[in-house]
Design a protein around this motif. Structure first.
Motif, short mmCIF file in Angstrom:
data_model
loop_
_atom_site.label_atom_id
_atom_site.label_comp_id
_atom_site.label_asym_id
_atom_site.label_seq_id
_atom_site.Cartn_x
_atom_site.Cartn_y
_atom_site.Cartn_z
N ASN A 1 43.05 20.60 31.41
CA ASN A 1 43.39 21.86 30.77
C ASN A 1 44.84 22.23 31.08
OD1 ASN A 1 40.66 22.41 29.81
ND2 ASN A 1 40.20 22.57 31.99
N PRO A 2 45.78 21.70 30.29
CA PRO A 2 47.20 21.99 30.58
C PRO A 2 47.50 23.48 30.45
CG PRO A 2 46.96 20.26 28.92
CD PRO A 2 45.61 20.86 29.13
N THR A 3 48.50 23.93 31.20
CA THR A 3 48.92 25.32 31.12
C THR A 3 49.79 25.52 29.88
OG1 THR A 3 50.97 25.01 32.35
CG2 THR A 3 48.97 25.47 33.65
N ILE A 4 50.12 26.76 29.63
CA ILE A 4 50.98 27.11 28.50
C ILE A 4 52.35 26.45 28.64
CG2 ILE A 4 51.84 29.24 29.52
CD1 ILE A 4 51.58 30.47 26.68
N PHE A 5 52.77 26.15 29.88
CA PHE A 5 54.08 25.55 30.11
C PHE A 5 54.18 24.12 29.60
CE2 PHE A 5 53.48 28.70 33.52
CZ PHE A 5 54.48 29.59 33.14
N ALA A 6 53.05 23.46 29.40
CA ALA A 6 53.04 22.07 28.94
C ALA A 6 52.92 21.96 27.42
CB ALA A 6 51.90 21.32 29.60
N ARG A 7 52.81 23.09 26.76
CA ARG A 7 52.56 23.11 25.31
C ARG A 7 53.61 22.31 24.51
NH1 ARG A 7 51.65 28.92 23.58
NH2 ARG A 7 53.84 28.98 24.10
N LYS A 8 54.91 22.50 24.85
CA LYS A 8 55.98 21.82 24.10
C LYS A 8 55.86 20.31 24.23
CE LYS A 8 59.22 23.57 26.44
NZ LYS A 8 59.39 24.40 27.54
N GLU A 9 55.59 19.83 25.44
CA GLU A 9 55.49 18.39 25.67
C GLU A 9 54.26 17.80 24.97
OE1 GLU A 9 58.14 19.92 28.87
OE2 GLU A 9 56.21 20.59 28.13
N ILE A 10 53.15 18.51 25.03
CA ILE A 10 51.93 18.01 24.40
C ILE A 10 52.09 17.91 22.89
CG2 ILE A 10 49.50 18.58 23.95
CD1 ILE A 10 49.39 19.41 26.94
N ARG A 11 52.82 18.84 22.30
CA ARG A 11 53.07 18.78 20.85
C ARG A 11 53.85 17.52 20.46
NH1 ARG A 11 55.42 24.10 20.32
NH2 ARG A 11 53.69 25.50 20.63
N GLU A 12 54.58 16.94 21.39
CA GLU A 12 55.37 15.73 21.11
C GLU A 12 54.54 14.45 21.21
OE1 GLU A 12 58.46 15.68 19.99
OE2 GLU A 12 58.67 17.86 20.15
N LEU A 13 53.37 14.50 21.84
CA LEU A 13 52.58 13.30 22.09
C LEU A 13 52.20 12.49 20.83
CD1 LEU A 13 50.31 14.33 25.08
CD2 LEU A 13 52.31 12.82 25.08
N PRO A 14 51.90 13.14 19.68
CA PRO A 14 51.58 12.31 18.50
C PRO A 14 52.71 11.36 18.10
CG PRO A 14 50.88 14.57 18.13
CD PRO A 14 51.68 14.56 19.41
N GLU A 15 53.95 11.75 18.37
CA GLU A 15 55.09 10.89 18.04
C GLU A 15 55.36 9.85 19.13
OE1 GLU A 15 56.77 10.93 15.14
OE2 GLU A 15 55.29 12.43 14.54
N ILE A 16 54.87 10.09 20.33
CA ILE A 16 55.15 9.22 21.46
C ILE A 16 54.09 8.14 21.63
CG2 ILE A 16 55.39 9.16 23.98
CD1 ILE A 16 56.47 12.10 23.72
N LEU A 17 52.83 8.53 21.48
CA LEU A 17 51.72 7.59 21.69
C LEU A 17 51.52 6.70 20.48
CD1 LEU A 17 49.11 10.04 23.26
CD2 LEU A 17 50.58 8.42 24.47
N SER A 18 51.13 5.45 20.73
CA SER A 18 50.74 4.56 19.65
C SER A 18 49.43 5.06 19.06
CB SER A 18 50.53 3.13 20.17
OG SER A 18 51.70 2.68 20.78
#
Length: 179
Positions: free
Chosen positions: A20-37
């Motif tokens: 359960n990531p905090t609100i502070f990780a929201r920006k990074e998590i939004r980038e994951l679809p572009e980063i992960l295969s």
């Protein structure tokens, strides 16, 4: 698959892993679809602070690699990834409420602090499991040899997928590669 649905998939994956990531990780998590295969799976994810830059980051262990994601407002996105066979050690140190993690990769040490004590221990354990795998599991699969391809053609002919003519034509192409 659209980016939105991939992000939803990632969020579901994190939920299943009880992350359960905090609100502070929201920006990074939004980038994951572009980063992960497309077929890459998250094994574990933690958030913390890069000791050097003092930026909030996420650290993602997948079934293939270790990924650092730092999405800061002023300078954009920074992504570093490392295959598990490049990681020589990972350790954590518990403090009063939080923990820090040091990851030794080649000649570098990446230091992350501000990580929850329990999460740091679990993350290190998951990464060590991947580090313990044989090196071959991280190597790309080699191309099939001409002999492998000829055997496959023979099986296709025997099962009726290829006619005698198609088999002979494909076999000839493969044999020409040997010349």
């Amino acid at each position: 698959m659209s980016e939105k649905s991939r992000l939803d998939e990632i969020k579901e994956e994190l939920e299943k892993l009880d992350i359960n990531p905090t609100i502070f990780a929201r920006k990074e998590i939004r980038e994951l679809p572009e980063i992960l295969s497309k077929d890459e799976k998250i094994v574990y994810l933690i958030e913390g602070r890069n000791k050097t830059t003092k930026h909030h980051i996420i650290l993602v262990a997948t079934d293939r690699r270790l990924i650092f994601v730092d999405k800061e407002f002023m300078y954009g996105l920074k992504v570093e990834d490392f295959s598990y066979d490049k990681v020589s050690s990972i350790q954590y140190e518990k403090e009063f409420m939080l923990a820090s993690i040091d990851i030794h990769i080649s000649e570098n040490v990446l230091e992350i602090d501000g990580v929850g004590k329990y999460y740091a221990e679990l993350f290190c354990e998951k990464v060590r499991n991947f580090m313990a795998r044989p090196k071959e599991t991280f190597q790309p699969k080699s191309e099939p040899t001409v002999l492998d391809q000829l055997e496959q053609l023979g099986r296709l002919k025997e099962s009726g997928v290829l006619t005698e003519e198609e088999f002979a034509e494909q076999k000839q192409k493969l044999l020409e590669k040997l010349k």
